[in-house]
Design a protein around this motif. Sequence first.
Motif, PDB file in Angstrom:
ATOM      1  N   LEU A   8       0.793  -1.256   0.029  1.00 51.72           N
ATOM      2  CA  LEU A   8       0.191   0.034   0.131  1.00 51.72           C
ATOM      3  C   LEU A   8       0.891   1.225  -0.040  1.00 51.72           C
ATOM      4  N   PHE A   9       1.905   1.275   0.952  1.00 53.25           N
ATOM      5  CA  PHE A   9       2.884   2.416   1.065  1.00 53.25           C
ATOM      6  C   PHE A   9       4.151   1.881   1.027  1.00 53.25           C
ATOM      7  N   ARG A  10       5.099   2.735   0.372  1.00 55.68           N
ATOM      8  CA  ARG A  10       6.378   2.323   0.208  1.00 55.68           C
ATOM      9  C   ARG A  10       7.351   3.060   1.191  1.00 55.68           C
ATOM     10  N   LYS A  11       8.348   2.548   1.713  1.00 58.95           N
ATOM     11  CA  LYS A  11       9.096   3.188   2.483  1.00 58.95           C
ATOM     12  C   LYS A  11       9.882   4.467   1.536  1.00 58.95           C
ATOM     13  N   GLY A  12       9.778   5.858   2.341  1.00 61.23           N
ATOM     14  CA  GLY A  12      10.320   6.710   1.734  1.00 61.23           C
ATOM     15  C   GLY A  12       9.299   7.630   0.671  1.00 61.23           C
ATOM     16  N   GLN A  13       8.332   6.974   0.620  1.00 64.92           N
ATOM     17  CA  GLN A  13       7.063   7.802  -0.151  1.00 64.92           C
ATOM     18  C   GLN A  13       6.567   8.774   0.845  1.00 64.92           C
ATOM     19  N   VAL A  38       4.496  33.620   4.266  1.00 66.14           N
ATOM     20  CA  VAL A  38       4.252  32.848   3.194  1.00 66.14           C
ATOM     21  C   VAL A  38       2.881  33.563   2.454  1.00 66.14           C
ATOM     22  N   ALA A  39       2.151  33.977   2.803  1.00 62.95           N
ATOM     23  CA  ALA A  39       1.133  34.909   2.243  1.00 62.95           C
ATOM     24  C   ALA A  39       1.694  35.795   1.258  1.00 62.95           C
ATOM     25  N   GLU A  40       2.579  36.644   1.663  1.00 55.71           N
ATOM     26  CA  GLU A  40       3.221  37.536   0.657  1.00 55.71           C
ATOM     27  C   GLU A  40       4.094  36.955  -0.292  1.00 55.71           C
ATOM     28  N   LEU A  41       4.656  35.917  -0.029  1.00 58.55           N
ATOM     29  CA  LEU A  41       5.510  35.110  -1.034  1.00 58.55           C
ATOM     30  C   LEU A  41       4.503  34.750  -2.108  1.00 58.55           C
ATOM     31  N   VAL A  42       3.547  33.864  -1.721  1.00 60.35           N
ATOM     32  CA  VAL A  42       2.667  33.314  -2.706  1.00 60.35           C
ATOM     33  C   VAL A  42       2.051  34.227  -3.491  1.00 60.35           C
ATOM     34  N   ALA A  43       1.674  35.350  -2.863  1.00 62.69           N
ATOM     35  CA  ALA A  43       0.975  36.447  -3.666  1.00 62.69           C
ATOM     36  C   ALA A  43       1.795  37.051  -4.424  1.00 62.69           C
ATOM     37  N   ASP A  44       3.247  37.070  -4.278  1.00 59.77           N
ATOM     38  CA  ASP A  44       4.058  37.606  -5.465  1.00 59.77           C
ATOM     39  C   ASP A  44       4.368  36.389  -6.276  1.00 59.77           C
ATOM     40  N   GLY A  45       3.856  35.409  -6.512  1.00 60.47           N
ATOM     41  CA  GLY A  45       4.108  34.373  -7.353  1.00 60.47           C
ATOM     42  C   GLY A  45       5.245  33.159  -7.100  1.00 60.47           C
ATOM     43  N   ALA A  46       5.508  33.126  -5.930  1.00 62.58           N
ATOM     44  CA  ALA A  46       6.382  31.821  -5.444  1.00 62.58           C
ATOM     45  C   ALA A  46       5.736  30.580  -5.833  1.00 62.58           C
ATOM     46  N   THR A  47       6.655  29.666  -5.929  1.00 62.68           N
ATOM     47  CA  THR A  47       6.424  28.138  -6.487  1.00 62.68           C
ATOM     48  C   THR A  47       7.031  27.279  -5.639  1.00 62.68           C
ATOM     49  N   VAL A  48       6.427  26.212  -5.330  1.00 62.97           N
ATOM     50  CA  VAL A  48       6.994  25.087  -4.691  1.00 62.97           C
ATOM     51  C   VAL A  48       7.871  24.324  -5.494  1.00 62.97           C
ATOM     52  N   ILE A  49       9.236  24.216  -5.041  1.00 63.92           N
ATOM     53  CA  ILE A  49      10.263  23.498  -5.928  1.00 63.92           C
ATOM     54  C   ILE A  49      10.616  22.095  -5.382  1.00 63.92           C
ATOM     55  N   GLY A  50      10.119  21.878  -4.008  1.00 61.69           N
ATOM     56  CA  GLY A  50      10.614  20.776  -3.341  1.00 61.69           C
ATOM     57  C   GLY A  50      10.319  20.743  -1.726  1.00 61.69           C
ATOM     58  N   ASN A  51      11.168  20.010  -1.109  1.00 63.65           N
ATOM     59  CA  ASN A  51      11.044  20.230   0.283  1.00 63.65           C
ATOM     60  C   ASN A  51      12.312  19.626   0.878  1.00 63.65           C
ATOM     61  N   ILE A  52      12.625  20.107   2.231  1.00 65.03           N
ATOM     62  CA  ILE A  52      13.837  19.627   2.862  1.00 65.03           C
ATOM     63  C   ILE A  52      14.027  18.491   3.018  1.00 65.03           C
ATOM     64  N   HIS A  53      12.914  17.491   3.074  1.00 59.46           N
ATOM     65  CA  HIS A  53      13.092  16.103   3.238  1.00 59.46           C
ATOM     66  C   HIS A  53      13.597  15.199   2.275  1.00 59.46           C
ATOM     67  N   GLU A  54      12.962  15.556   1.101  1.00 58.06           N
ATOM     68  CA  GLU A  54      13.233  14.941  -0.388  1.00 58.06           C
ATOM     69  C   GLU A  54      14.291  15.783  -0.996  1.00 58.06           C
ATOM     70  N   ASN A  55      14.644  17.045  -0.905  1.00 55.27           N
ATOM     71  CA  ASN A  55      15.749  17.610  -1.756  1.00 55.27           C
ATOM     72  C   ASN A  55      16.609  18.385  -0.449  1.00 55.27           C
ATOM     73  N   PRO A  56      17.353  17.837   0.443  1.00 56.27           N
ATOM     74  CA  PRO A  56      18.010  18.491   1.401  1.00 56.27           C
ATOM     75  C   PRO A  56      19.284  19.141   0.793  1.00 56.27           C
ATOM     76  N   GLU A  57      19.690  18.993  -0.185  1.00 60.08           N
ATOM     77  CA  GLU A  57      20.607  19.660  -0.896  1.00 60.08           C
ATOM     78  C   GLU A  57      20.260  21.076  -1.151  1.00 60.08           C
ATOM     79  N   ASN A  58      18.936  21.397  -1.347  1.00 56.51           N
ATOM     80  CA  ASN A  58      18.334  22.698  -1.716  1.00 56.51           C
ATOM     81  C   ASN A  58      18.270  23.399  -0.373  1.00 56.51           C
ATOM     82  N   GLU A  59      18.388  22.813   0.650  1.00 54.27           N
ATOM     83  CA  GLU A  59      18.115  23.706   1.878  1.00 54.27           C
ATOM     84  C   GLU A  59      19.355  24.750   2.177  1.00 54.27           C
ATOM     85  N   GLN A  60      19.011  25.883   2.669  1.00 57.76           N
ATOM     86  CA  GLN A  60      20.052  26.808   2.815  1.00 57.76           C
ATOM     87  C   GLN A  60      20.774  26.579   4.169  1.00 57.76           C
TER      88      GLN A  60
END
Length: 146
Positions: free
Chosen positions: A24-29, A124-146
């Motif tokens: 039903l669910f795979r580890k890491g999903q 976040v309300a200001e960021l999305v109002a200005d057109g921000a997009t989700v490009i990933g998350n810190i768990h699946e793309n830790p290399e993108n974390e500052q």
Amino acid sequence: MNRPIKFRGIVAENVDDEFGDDLLFRKGQMIYGQVVFDGKTPYIVGPIVEVNDEYISLEYWCPVDRETLGEFTGFHDKNGVEVYAGDQLELLNCSPRFWTVEMDQGCWCGIWRSDGVIDARCPVAELVADGATVIGNIHENPENEQ
């Protein structure tokens, strides 16, 4: 702001159906739903299928890695994608360009760090109002974390 309360997390172990026939669910999903705890173990659970005086039956329940739990902020990016805690946002033509979503001082904020220290924050309300997009998350793309 009224918003649905929901969460996501990364599956901690493979979960088979009740007969052990289907995975039903795979580890890491990444999985979405409500969160409940059994002691220190978090589970993402699905909708109620049946309830009576003696028991409650859920569509699914799945153990998740506690460190990956993220709450829905109530916001959507410019493409309609839900924004969760731990998401990485990109705002073109802005400096800084990349933000990590966190609860900060009682507000969902995009956080930008320099050398591990918060250097900038923006609701976040200001960021999305200005057109921000989700490009990933810190768990699946830790290399993108500052």
